[in-house]
Structures are given as C-alpha cells and as structure tokens.
Design an enzyme around this catalytic site. Structure first.
Site, PDB file in Angstrom:
ATOM      1  N   TRP A  11      17.450  -3.695  -7.802  1.00 22.46           N
ATOM      2  CA  TRP A  11      16.610  -2.602  -8.177  1.00 22.46           C
ATOM      3  C   TRP A  11      17.251  -1.177  -8.189  1.00 22.46           C
ATOM      4  O   TRP A  11      17.060  -0.143  -8.969  1.00 22.46           O
ATOM      5  CB  TRP A  11      15.449  -2.340  -6.923  1.00 22.46           C
ATOM      6  CG  TRP A  11      14.148  -1.548  -7.349  1.00 22.46           C
ATOM      7  CD1 TRP A  11      13.479  -0.837  -6.603  1.00 22.46           C
ATOM      8  CD2 TRP A  11      13.506  -1.404  -8.312  1.00 22.46           C
ATOM      9  NE1 TRP A  11      12.519  -0.119  -7.016  1.00 22.46           N
ATOM     10  CE2 TRP A  11      12.415  -0.598  -8.515  1.00 22.46           C
ATOM     11  CE3 TRP A  11      13.711  -1.665 -10.027  1.00 22.46           C
ATOM     12  CZ2 TRP A  11      11.747  -0.036  -9.250  1.00 22.46           C
ATOM     13  CZ3 TRP A  11      12.756  -1.284 -10.890  1.00 22.46           C
ATOM     14  CH2 TRP A  11      11.873  -0.550 -10.591  1.00 22.46           C
ATOM     15  N   ARG A  30      27.556  -0.121  -0.144  1.00 22.34           N
ATOM     16  CA  ARG A  30      28.445  -0.233   1.227  1.00 22.34           C
ATOM     17  C   ARG A  30      29.736  -1.242   0.975  1.00 22.34           C
ATOM     18  O   ARG A  30      30.613  -0.870   1.438  1.00 22.34           O
ATOM     19  CB  ARG A  30      27.576  -0.729   2.200  1.00 22.34           C
ATOM     20  CG  ARG A  30      28.067  -0.783   3.614  1.00 22.34           C
ATOM     21  CD  ARG A  30      27.321  -1.761   4.576  1.00 22.34           C
ATOM     22  NE  ARG A  30      26.074  -1.257   4.356  1.00 22.34           N
ATOM     23  CZ  ARG A  30      25.356  -0.108   5.152  1.00 22.34           C
ATOM     24  NH1 ARG A  30      25.883   0.561   5.867  1.00 22.34           N
ATOM     25  NH2 ARG A  30      23.931   0.219   4.874  1.00 22.34           N
ATOM     26  N   LYS A 108       9.440  -1.480  -0.082  1.00 19.25           N
ATOM     27  CA  LYS A 108       8.260  -1.716   0.151  1.00 19.25           C
ATOM     28  C   LYS A 108       8.086  -2.892   1.279  1.00 19.25           C
ATOM     29  O   LYS A 108       8.752  -3.868   1.496  1.00 19.25           O
ATOM     30  CB  LYS A 108       7.667  -2.518  -0.991  1.00 19.25           C
ATOM     31  CG  LYS A 108       7.754  -1.722  -2.158  1.00 19.25           C
ATOM     32  CD  LYS A 108       7.252  -2.681  -3.725  1.00 19.25           C
ATOM     33  CE  LYS A 108       7.366  -1.641  -4.887  1.00 19.25           C
ATOM     34  NZ  LYS A 108       6.950  -2.302  -6.221  1.00 19.25           N
ATOM     35  N   GLY A 137       5.273   0.912  -7.788  1.00 19.30           N
ATOM     36  CA  GLY A 137       4.441   0.720  -8.804  1.00 19.30           C
ATOM     37  C   GLY A 137       4.865  -0.809  -9.291  1.00 19.30           C
ATOM     38  O   GLY A 137       5.946  -1.294  -8.894  1.00 19.30           O
ATOM     39  N   ALA A 141      12.892  -5.066 -11.914  1.00 25.75           N
ATOM     40  CA  ALA A 141      14.272  -4.587 -11.935  1.00 25.75           C
ATOM     41  C   ALA A 141      14.877  -4.783 -13.311  1.00 25.75           C
ATOM     42  O   ALA A 141      15.397  -4.082 -14.029  1.00 25.75           O
ATOM     43  CB  ALA A 141      15.449  -4.979 -10.766  1.00 25.75           C
ATOM     44  N   LYS A 192       0.726  -6.390  -1.100  1.00 26.14           N
ATOM     45  CA  LYS A 192       0.996  -7.096  -2.475  1.00 26.14           C
ATOM     46  C   LYS A 192       2.047  -8.229  -2.424  1.00 26.14           C
ATOM     47  O   LYS A 192       1.861  -9.422  -3.072  1.00 26.14           O
ATOM     48  CB  LYS A 192       1.092  -6.189  -3.912  1.00 26.14           C
ATOM     49  CG  LYS A 192       2.226  -5.528  -3.400  1.00 26.14           C
ATOM     50  CD  LYS A 192       3.444  -6.285  -4.404  1.00 26.14           C
ATOM     51  CE  LYS A 192       4.620  -5.157  -4.128  1.00 26.14           C
ATOM     52  NZ  LYS A 192       5.859  -6.078  -5.078  1.00 26.14           N
ATOM     53  N   ASN A 257       8.283 -13.245  -4.191  1.00 27.25           N
ATOM     54  CA  ASN A 257       7.335 -13.688  -3.444  1.00 27.25           C
ATOM     55  C   ASN A 257       6.415 -14.639  -3.866  1.00 27.25           C
ATOM     56  O   ASN A 257       6.211 -15.601  -3.065  1.00 27.25           O
ATOM     57  CB  ASN A 257       6.631 -12.567  -2.944  1.00 27.25           C
ATOM     58  CG  ASN A 257       7.306 -11.728  -2.164  1.00 27.25           C
ATOM     59  OD1 ASN A 257       7.685 -11.617  -0.980  1.00 27.25           O
ATOM     60  ND2 ASN A 257       7.740 -10.297  -2.918  1.00 27.25           N
ATOM     61  N   GLU A 282      10.418  -9.658   0.556  1.00 23.07           N
ATOM     62  CA  GLU A 282       9.666  -8.987   1.723  1.00 23.07           C
ATOM     63  C   GLU A 282       8.492  -9.304   2.063  1.00 23.07           C
ATOM     64  O   GLU A 282       8.188  -8.982   3.375  1.00 23.07           O
ATOM     65  CB  GLU A 282       9.627  -7.403   0.911  1.00 23.07           C
ATOM     66  CG  GLU A 282      10.728  -6.616   0.835  1.00 23.07           C
ATOM     67  CD  GLU A 282      11.548  -6.296   2.336  1.00 23.07           C
ATOM     68  OE1 GLU A 282      10.885  -6.551   3.167  1.00 23.07           O
ATOM     69  OE2 GLU A 282      12.367  -5.474   2.111  1.00 23.07           O
TER      70      GLU A 282
END
Length: 332
Positions: A11, A30, A108, A137, A141, A192, A257, A282
């Site tokens: 992303w 990093r 998120k 929104g 990606a 979501k 997900n 997530e």
C-alpha cells in the site's frame, strides 16, 4: 509539494507511486536492503511485483531524513505502516523531534492489546499535535499502482490537513473526498476486514450469492451500530469508507481477509493460512478487539461473534453459519 511515505509495503509503495507523478516524493523503508532493491530495480518485487515505479520516486532508509523531507507547512507525511507499527512510528517522530506539520495514516484496525483506534494512539503519543487524519476507502494497492480509478476519503478535524491531503492525492485516476468523522472512518476500515472473513467463509462453503448479499447487508448494520456507539456518524457507514470498503473487501479476489475466509472454509488451519499469506490480514488481528468492545458497549454483532468462534475457538465454519441461521427472528 514534498511528500514522505513511511512504509514500503504494497500500500505504501502504491501510494508513493501515485504521488510521485505530481510531487517530490520520498518512500521510506526500515529495511536498507529493500531500499537498495527498490532504487536498483524500480520495482517492489517483495510486495508489489510486476509494477514499474515512477522514475522520480526516491527511496530512503533513514527515518530522520524521510521526516525532514515532510517538515514544511506545505508538505505532507503519509504513514503506511500497519496498525501494529503506528504507535512506534509516532514515538520515533516525537523522539527525533521531527513531527511533520501535517500527516495522515492509511492503516485500518484496532491496536490488539489496548483496543485503541489509530487516532487514539496518535493523540496519546503526540498530544501537542493537531493536524493529522486518516485516508481510507475501497482500494486495492495493485490497482492504485496501475493507475486504475479509485475514490478515497480523508477525515480530519484539521482543515489544513484535509487541504494538504487533497492537494497531494487528488489527481490522475484518484478522486479524494473530505470529511471530519475520523471515528466513523476508522471503525468502518476495521470492522469491514472482519466481515470480509465471514463472506469468504460463506463463499468457500458454496452458500451462494444470496448469502453473500445477506452477510454484507447485515454486516453493514453491525459496523454502523458499533461505529455510532463509539462516536461515529451513521451516514459515514453508507459512504466510501463503510459500505464501499466493505463491498470491495468482502467480494474482491485481491482481498487478504476474504482469502482467509475462503481457506478456512476449505479446512485449512489459521496458522497455516497466515504462514502462507506472507502479508498482514488485519481482520484476524483486530477481530477480538472488535468483539470485546462490542460486548463492553452492549452492541449486538452476531457475524463478528461467529468469525471469532471460527478463528479462535475451534468452531467449524459450517457450524458457525448454522448458528447464525438459528438466531431468533427480529425486525430489521
């Protein structure tokens, strides 16, 4: 405009590629080896393989240098780390005394151990700063990196932050809407992901399009109930960051997900699924937090309950669906 993007996952890389078309953009990672690879290949083979990155995009492994790039009042910093890394980045900005004038995050979810939303973490770590917000929104990606059309919302209590974000992102195939319901946008983005696992399970079990539509619709009701209980506005959940993001994540084949749900329905263990995925899902990370907060607030979230039962309590996916179907009838 100078823009620094912190985080070179899929992303962060996609957003940096979009920004670099118009702005002086620096992408921080990093991992110094990844930075060297990005600079040499102009491609993020680890997270976004096959997408050529703009020649003007620059790369940096030193956080202080990246933050310095976005210090001016007419600059913007975009935090593209996952929720689990947001607090540490805020602390690093504070400790380095290089907090950007304006910044937005694109993660998120809820912080797993504290159950904090992103804006709460930011406020705790940077209490003297005010010009920040969330950009969210329905967006994958890869499609953004390919320049395909997308619409996002920036929510912030700061008009200056909204204006900087709009100026940075609103060009090409990306349309930006603005608002100030930070809580509503964040709750939509977190819940979501949990609901997408549910639709993945249903699709994986072959339950049909009727079942998918029912899960999306009743899932939206769950999302809205929790969001309003936490201080969000009901109308936010029928917009891009609620219904829009839910539709995409629950039905799109690029959704991590949804993929977790599909594989659970096929009988794979959660540990094996996450090990093979290689990226953050997530919905798995924040499902417990969502359910815990809902119970604490007295918010009825049966779909979320069913997802947690499958993820963490060893309940078979088909049994979880049967449990939902056995619930008492009620008014919509």
């Amino acid at each position: 405009m100078k823009v620094a993007v912190l985080g070179a996952g899929a992303w962060g890389t996609a957003l940096a590629a979009h920004l670099a078309v118009r702005h002086d953009t620096l992408l921080w990672a990093r991992d110094a080896a990844l930075v060297a690879e990005l600079a040499a290949r102009r491609e993020n083979a680890r997270y976004l393989g096959g997408v050529a990155l703009p020649p003007g995009l620059r790369y940096e492994a030193d956080l202080a240098t990246a933050l310095s790039h976005a210090q001016a009042d007419d600059a913007l910093c975009v935090i593209a780390a996952p929720v689990a890394g947001l607090r540490a980045l805020c602390r690093a900005m504070r400790d380095a005394r290089r907090v950007p004038a304006h910044f937005v995050w694109v993660c998120k979810g809820f912080e797993a151990d504290t159950r904090r939303l992103p804006h709460q973490m930011v406020a705790e770590e940077l209490p003297d700063h005010a010009s920040y917000g969330v950009l969210s929104g329905p967006s994958f990606a890869r499609e953004v990196a390919q320049g395909l059309p997308v619409a996002l919302t920036v929510a912030s209590a700061s008009a200056a932050c909204r204006e900087r974000t709009l100026a940075a992102f609103h060009h090409g195939a990306m349309r930006i809407y603005t608002g100030d319901d930070v809580v509503g946008v964040e709750v939509g983005g977190a819940v979501k992901n949990v609901l997408a696992i549910a639709t993945g399970i249903a699709d994986g079990l072959g339950l049909g399009l009727n079942a998918r539509a029912a899960l999306v619709t009743r899932g939206l009701a769950e999302m809205s109930r929790l969001g309003v209980a936490l201080g969000g506005r009901a109308e936010t959940f029928t917009g891009l960051t609620g219904l829009g993001d839910l539709i995409l994540t629950a039905t799109g084949d690029l959704s991590r997900n949804r993929s977790v749900g599909l594989q659970l329905a096929a009988g794979r263990s959660l540990d094996d699924i996450l090990a093979a995925l290689g990226h953050v899902a997530e919905g798995v990370r924040c499902a417990r937090a969502v359910l815990s907060i809902a119970r604490e607030r007295g918010v009825d979230m049966p779909i979320t309950e069913a997802v947690c039962a499958v993820l963490f309590d060893g309940v078979a996916p088909r049994d979880a669906v049967s449990g939902l179907l056995r619930r008492d009838a009620k008014a919509e």
